[in-house]
Enzyme design. Sequence first.
Site, short mmCIF file in Angstrom:
data_model
loop_
_atom_site.label_atom_id
_atom_site.label_comp_id
_atom_site.label_asym_id
_atom_site.label_seq_id
_atom_site.Cartn_x
_atom_site.Cartn_y
_atom_site.Cartn_z
N GLN A 76 0.89 -1.01 0.03
CA GLN A 76 -0.07 0.00 0.13
C GLN A 76 0.93 1.39 -0.24
O GLN A 76 0.55 2.27 -0.72
CB GLN A 76 -0.88 0.04 1.24
CG GLN A 76 -1.85 -1.25 1.38
CD GLN A 76 -3.04 -0.95 0.16
OE1 GLN A 76 -3.34 0.15 -0.14
NE2 GLN A 76 -3.39 -2.10 -0.47
N GLU A 131 -13.48 -3.39 1.18
CA GLU A 131 -12.08 -3.90 0.83
C GLU A 131 -12.16 -5.48 1.31
O GLU A 131 -12.63 -5.84 2.27
CB GLU A 131 -11.08 -3.20 1.84
CG GLU A 131 -9.64 -3.80 1.80
CD GLU A 131 -9.18 -3.93 0.33
OE1 GLU A 131 -8.34 -5.08 0.07
OE2 GLU A 131 -9.16 -3.30 -0.50
N GLU A 161 -18.55 -8.17 -4.82
CA GLU A 161 -19.66 -9.24 -5.48
C GLU A 161 -20.57 -9.75 -4.45
O GLU A 161 -21.67 -10.42 -4.74
CB GLU A 161 -18.92 -10.27 -6.10
CG GLU A 161 -18.03 -9.77 -7.36
CD GLU A 161 -16.51 -9.45 -7.02
OE1 GLU A 161 -15.86 -9.31 -8.05
OE2 GLU A 161 -16.47 -9.08 -5.89
N GLU A 175 -9.52 2.59 -7.77
CA GLU A 175 -8.27 2.30 -8.39
C GLU A 175 -8.34 1.04 -8.87
O GLU A 175 -7.64 0.10 -8.09
CB GLU A 175 -7.17 2.72 -7.60
CG GLU A 175 -6.04 3.16 -8.20
CD GLU A 175 -4.96 1.91 -8.38
OE1 GLU A 175 -5.27 0.96 -9.02
OE2 GLU A 175 -4.07 2.09 -7.84
N GLU A 184 -4.83 -7.97 -13.49
CA GLU A 184 -5.75 -8.43 -12.08
C GLU A 184 -7.16 -8.47 -12.41
O GLU A 184 -7.65 -8.77 -11.21
CB GLU A 184 -5.30 -7.33 -10.82
CG GLU A 184 -3.68 -7.53 -10.81
CD GLU A 184 -3.37 -6.51 -9.61
OE1 GLU A 184 -3.68 -5.34 -9.37
OE2 GLU A 184 -2.29 -6.71 -9.13
N SER A 189 -14.65 -6.34 -11.04
CA SER A 189 -15.26 -5.86 -10.02
C SER A 189 -15.93 -4.45 -9.81
O SER A 189 -17.01 -4.27 -9.32
CB SER A 189 -14.24 -6.06 -8.87
OG SER A 189 -13.85 -7.49 -8.76
#
Length: 445
Positions: A76, A131, A161, A175, A184, A189
């Site tokens: 991160q 998250e 989801e 992002e 990825e 999503s």
Amino acid sequence: MVLKELYSRGIIIQFMKEEESKAFHCAFEQWKNKESSQESQVSNGTVSDAGSKFDSKIEASSAKMYFHYYGQLLHQQNMLQDYVRTGSYYAAVIENRVDFAGLVVVDVGAGSGILSLFAAQAGAKHVYAVEASEMAEYARKLIAGNPGLAERITVIQGKVEEVELPEKADILISEPMGTLLINERMLESYVIARDRFLVPNGKMFPTLGRIHMAPFSDEYLYVEIANKALFWQQPNYFGVNLTSLHGTAFQGYFTQPVVDAFDPRLLVSPAMSHVINFTSIKEEELYEIDIPLKFIASVGARIHGLACWFDVLFDGSTVQRWLTTAPGAPTTHWYQLRCVLSQPIYVMAGQEITGRLHMVAHKAQSYTLNLTLSAKTWGPGAELGEVLQTSSGKLDLKEPYYRMSQAQIYPVAQDQPSQLLQQVEEGSDFLQPPPQISEAVLQSL
């Protein structure tokens, strides 16, 4: 007949703040969904829930590594210290306060929660930071450390989801970009979150993305990759002849896309682009992306492959802001990507280059890249459109060669005719700033 006494119990929970009630509702819905999806035993075996759409598309081992990676603060930090990325998001949000003030925001794949905090700074009524990784716990801690904003942010750990939210969002922020924009597979999503949570005609930050492509010539890079296979040309390696595997090894090294920052003067023609409008694209359209290629060579050169980069647009009500990863622009943690062909092709100035970039999603959260480039007849007889040379390659976006150094300045002697350098230096359309896109054009994409 024996009657059993049944007992039930009801409780009333009162919250001091609306935000606490929303947080409890989200947590309860997650628990309820988790319980309903658990396996149940029956007399002839086990009945299990079919699982989420994410789980059906992605290998469990890939998902585990993915969420482990993004659950670490060091990764991160790497993204937060990309000041081009973070600064562009901050500017896009703050310059467009009207799109956030008093409205409900969903942060898709919130990570550290930085974008949620930006949205709260812009006056959002409430932000739901979704998250899936263990980073959610760090996000809660970071957000709690900003008490002036924390009361308007709810962190929800789970996949977009699967999670349930107590209300619809007026705007999504995320992002979701990977290498080449699509790596990825988080764009899917992002689109699912749009369909599940966004009100009709709600905004998305970013709004659209563009993949830019141009043929390039880089003799140094080609030789560097080819030389990796020289190890397998040894006829006597501790008494073993390795040469039978040289050809396989040689081709294998060219299945790796190269991720680095390159000198834009290596481009052989102006770039073309493929637009992905996040507000309208269907999730299934991201499973397979087919891009016809057509270029006109600006100089005579030996083409070694296709160079790619991307940019995204934040189509705010006040300001349109772009975040670009173009060569020659300030370097980001995405760098650029190059697909190198094992067999270069030769072109003359003015010669047409055609081909195809066919990208197919796979379950390891990435794409297989199928690239073909061809050079057509140039000069007398060109109208016949005969193909002189064709080169193709199959690359795995999941397994890149990270050559992440700053852009190298190549001398003119590297098969780079002076007219190409002159065109770039004089401001040709090789790397023009992204144009402003009108509302009418956006709606047509």
